[in-house]
Scaffold this active site. Structure first.
Site, PDB file in Angstrom:
ATOM      1  N   GLU A  58       0.910  -1.230   0.032  1.00 17.57           N
ATOM      2  CA  GLU A  58       0.069  -0.034  -0.103  1.00 17.57           C
ATOM      3  C   GLU A  58       0.780   1.210   0.001  1.00 17.57           C
ATOM      4  O   GLU A  58       1.788   1.277   0.874  1.00 17.57           O
ATOM      5  CB  GLU A  58      -0.822  -0.095   1.234  1.00 17.57           C
ATOM      6  CG  GLU A  58      -1.675   1.299   1.193  1.00 17.57           C
ATOM      7  CD  GLU A  58      -2.873   1.210   2.129  1.00 17.57           C
ATOM      8  OE1 GLU A  58      -3.976   2.013   1.818  1.00 17.57           O
ATOM      9  OE2 GLU A  58      -2.916   0.353   3.207  1.00 17.57           O
ATOM     10  N   GLY A  60       0.847   5.343   0.541  1.00 15.62           N
ATOM     11  CA  GLY A  60      -0.031   6.292   1.226  1.00 15.62           C
ATOM     12  C   GLY A  60      -0.573   5.609   2.379  1.00 15.62           C
ATOM     13  O   GLY A  60      -1.509   4.737   2.196  1.00 15.62           O
ATOM     14  N   GLY A  64      -3.359  12.778   5.313  1.00 13.01           N
ATOM     15  CA  GLY A  64      -2.461  14.147   5.460  1.00 13.01           C
ATOM     16  C   GLY A  64      -1.311  13.786   4.709  1.00 13.01           C
ATOM     17  O   GLY A  64      -1.022  13.077   4.345  1.00 13.01           O
ATOM     18  N   SER A  81      -4.875   1.491   8.186  1.00 13.02           N
ATOM     19  CA  SER A  81      -5.102   0.194   6.866  1.00 13.02           C
ATOM     20  C   SER A  81      -4.136  -0.727   6.921  1.00 13.02           C
ATOM     21  O   SER A  81      -4.423  -1.908   6.911  1.00 13.02           O
ATOM     22  CB  SER A  81      -5.186   1.165   5.815  1.00 13.02           C
ATOM     23  OG  SER A  81      -3.869   1.715   5.351  1.00 13.02           O
ATOM     24  N   ASP A  98       5.539   5.659   1.765  1.00  9.17           N
ATOM     25  CA  ASP A  98       4.979   6.793   2.351  1.00  9.17           C
ATOM     26  C   ASP A  98       5.986   8.082   2.131  1.00  9.17           C
ATOM     27  O   ASP A  98       7.245   7.498   2.407  1.00  9.17           O
ATOM     28  CB  ASP A  98       4.296   6.662   3.520  1.00  9.17           C
ATOM     29  CG  ASP A  98       3.191   8.170   3.662  1.00  9.17           C
ATOM     30  OD1 ASP A  98       2.184   7.824   3.545  1.00  9.17           O
ATOM     31  OD2 ASP A  98       3.592   9.106   3.870  1.00  9.17           O
ATOM     32  N   ASP A 139      -2.800   4.693  -2.683  1.00 11.80           N
ATOM     33  CA  ASP A 139      -3.452   5.801  -1.883  1.00 11.80           C
ATOM     34  C   ASP A 139      -2.808   6.866  -1.255  1.00 11.80           C
ATOM     35  O   ASP A 139      -2.765   7.158  -0.326  1.00 11.80           O
ATOM     36  CB  ASP A 139      -4.264   5.070  -0.681  1.00 11.80           C
ATOM     37  CG  ASP A 139      -5.284   5.906   0.033  1.00 11.80           C
ATOM     38  OD1 ASP A 139      -5.715   6.890  -0.579  1.00 11.80           O
ATOM     39  OD2 ASP A 139      -5.488   5.517   1.313  1.00 11.80           O
ATOM     40  N   HIS A 142      -2.263  11.361  -4.522  1.00 13.62           N
ATOM     41  CA  HIS A 142      -3.325  11.226  -5.561  1.00 13.62           C
ATOM     42  C   HIS A 142      -2.993  12.245  -6.966  1.00 13.62           C
ATOM     43  O   HIS A 142      -3.928  12.576  -7.695  1.00 13.62           O
ATOM     44  CB  HIS A 142      -4.646  11.602  -5.094  1.00 13.62           C
ATOM     45  CG  HIS A 142      -4.968  10.757  -3.832  1.00 13.62           C
ATOM     46  ND1 HIS A 142      -5.247   9.443  -4.090  1.00 13.62           N
ATOM     47  CD2 HIS A 142      -5.214  11.065  -2.500  1.00 13.62           C
ATOM     48  CE1 HIS A 142      -5.460   8.882  -3.016  1.00 13.62           C
ATOM     49  NE2 HIS A 142      -5.417   9.832  -1.995  1.00 13.62           N
ATOM     50  N   GLU A 167      -6.799   4.658  -6.072  1.00 13.83           N
ATOM     51  CA  GLU A 167      -7.960   5.209  -5.303  1.00 13.83           C
ATOM     52  C   GLU A 167      -8.130   6.559  -5.533  1.00 13.83           C
ATOM     53  O   GLU A 167      -7.270   7.330  -5.946  1.00 13.83           O
ATOM     54  CB  GLU A 167      -7.646   4.982  -3.787  1.00 13.83           C
ATOM     55  CG  GLU A 167      -7.655   3.650  -3.551  1.00 13.83           C
ATOM     56  CD  GLU A 167      -7.714   3.538  -1.871  1.00 13.83           C
ATOM     57  OE1 GLU A 167      -7.840   2.540  -1.572  1.00 13.83           O
ATOM     58  OE2 GLU A 167      -7.666   4.528  -1.057  1.00 13.83           O
TER      59      GLU A 167
END
Length: 239
Positions: A58, A60, A64, A81, A98, A139, A142, A167
């Site tokens: 994943e 993100g 924030g 998540s 991230d 995610d 974006h 997403e």
């Protein structure tokens, strides 16, 4: 038995019939019924993978960050998540990516990679450092070019038969979105309609077109069947 840092004991009665939306709501993920409801789709797509030893990525990990005006070095204290995925996929190796730091989270089945999605070389480095993922969820910021950078570097590494999810196709942050770049939603729609990718930058179009032989299917799902909503999800299946 002591739980690893950042995890909770499974809910009583949890097992093979565990519902992903219930998990999202328990851990506070915005993917559940309280906001996006993506987990209704994900439970159908991911349930066959639940008891398999898959690799899951994943990108993100917490609401924030710079896309919402926060410093990338912000203090982070939760991973809703990731905790959800660790329970939903009890045999999976979960990887998280991230721009902010989540290295404080410790679990034997979790690996964290810090990465700036502006830098394709960094994304390529992360992709090279992990096994081929079976499921990827983007995610992250974006921003259209971030989504496209990630896809071009990570989709080729996706395992055959794997799923790549993007997403929030209809929301791009003003702080990151680049003027004149083709939106990812429009890019994917061009492939769905014409079986080729159309992009304002011909080099990016060519890079996406080169991946067409690896794509089995591409769908854009309007969550709640409301096309005007921002919470739309793309699912690309690899041959």
């Amino acid at each position: 038995m002591t739980q690893p840092v950042g995890t909770e004991a499974p809910a009583r009665g949890a097992g093979r019939n565990l519902n992903l939306t219930d998990l999202a709501d328990r851990y506070g993920s915005d993917k559940g019924s309280r906001k996006h409801r993506y987990t209704e789709l994900y439970h159908m797509l991911f349930h066959p993978y639940r008891q398999r030893k898959i690799t899951f990525l994943e990108m993100g990990l917490l609401i924030g960050g710079p896309e919402q005006g926060m410093d990338k070095d912000r203090e982070t204290a939760d991973l809703p998540s990731i905790r959800m995925w660790l329970e939903y996929f009890p045999k999976a190796q979960i990887h998280g990516l991230d721009v902010s730091d989540f290295s404080w989270f410790s679990h034997e089945r979790f690996s964290f990679h810090r990465c700036d999605m502006d830098d394709r070389a960094e994304i390529a480095r992360v992709a090279a450092a992990m096994p081929s993922p079976d499921i990827v969820i983007d995610d992250a910021s974006h921003a259209s070019h971030h989504q496209q950078n990630a896809f071009l570097e990570i989709f080729p590494k996706l395992a055959p038969g794997g799923l790549y999810v993007i997403e929030d196709l209809r929301w791009q942050p003003e702080s990151y979105e680049q003027e004149g770049i083709t939106k990812t939603a429009a890019l994917l729609r061009s492939f769905i309609d014409d079986r080729r990718f159309s992009h304002a930058d011909s080099a990016i179009a060519a890079a996406f077109d080169a991946l067409i032989p690896q794509i089995s299917a591409c769908i854009v799902h309007p969550v709640r069947y409301q096309k005007q909503r921002r919470d739309q999800v793309a699912v690309i299946h690899k041959r």
